[in-house]
Design an enzyme around this catalytic site. Structure first.
Site: not given
Ligand code: AMP
Length: 208
Positions: A13, A88, A122
């Site tokens: 993403k 999410r 990664r």
């Molecule tokens: P990402 O970089 O998008 O994989 O996000 C890393 C982590 O941030 C996720 O595993 C969640 O713990 C938290 N996080 C990011 N976006 C959200 C969201 N929309 N709702 C809740 N937690 C989030």
């Protein structure tokens, strides 16, 4: 354009979002990046979020929703925005549709086995946040091609945390695929090709 990018952790993403945002001059809003910036600045929100993120849990809806609602009011979002990692949960999606309309939700699909392998490989640049895929069998250290900083693995990319993040995705985020399908907003692309192949499939959908 007001877009959402959906898909499991490790689907690509962030990489695709950067390409889409650049091509269509959209603000790229990554809730994960916003939370990591809070953690780096040791804000009260960052301190609260760190343990949740490191254990693969989601940050509470009310925190995230407020953050995104403020962010999309910034001037750089006037030409449109791309949400990467938000919503999410169904509650986040319902809140979002209460304060903004959305043109399309693109879901990138990738099989679980491929995700586990991708996340083991990664590495991110701690300075410019570029993401790389490295050979995990190599004893070498890896450095950012843009700024030379040594690359690091994300704390939440440990294999046991990745498995938990996939369970959280299946239980809490995957239902959004049907949610947006029922609203006629869903488009799906296969995320298994090269970065450019996946990007081309997304551009084709968006230019339809
Ligand atoms: P990402 O970089 O998008 O994989 O996000 C890393 C982590 O941030 C996720 O595993 C969640 O713990 C938290 N996080 C990011 N976006 C959200 C969201 N929309 N709702 C809740 N937690 C989030």
């Amino acid at each position: 354009m007001k877009l959402i990018l959906l898909g499991p952790p490790g689907a690509g993403k962030g990489t695709q979002a950067a390409k889409i945002a650049e091509r269509y001059s959209l603000a790229h809003i990554s809730t994960g990046d916003m939370l990591r910036a809070e953690i780096a600045s040791k804000t009260p929100l960052g301190i609260k979020a760190k343990s949740l993120i490191d254990s693969g849990e989601l940050v509470p809806d009310e925190i995230i929703v407020g953050m995104v609602q403020n962010r999309i009011q910034q001037p750089d979002c006037q030409n449109g925005f791309l949400l990467d990692g938000f919503p999410r949960t169904i509650a986040q999606a319902e809140n979002l549709l209460g304060f903004s309309d959305i043109d399309c939700a693109v879901c990138i699909t990738v099989p679980d086995e491929e995700i586990i392998d991708r996340m083991a490989r990664r590495r991110v640049c701690p300075v410019c946040k570029n993401t790389y895929s490295v050979d995990v069998n190599s004893a070498e250290h890896f450095f950012c091609e843009a700024c030379g900083a040594e690359l690091v693995a994300r704390d939440d990319d440990k294999p046991e945390t990745v498995k938990h993040r996939l369970d959280v995705y299946a239980a809490q985020t995957f239902p959004l695929v049907n949610f947006f399908r029922e609203k006629g907003l869903l488009e799906e692309v296969c995320g298994s090709g090269t970065v450019d192949e996946v990007a081309q499939s997304i551009f084709k959908i968006l230019e339809k």
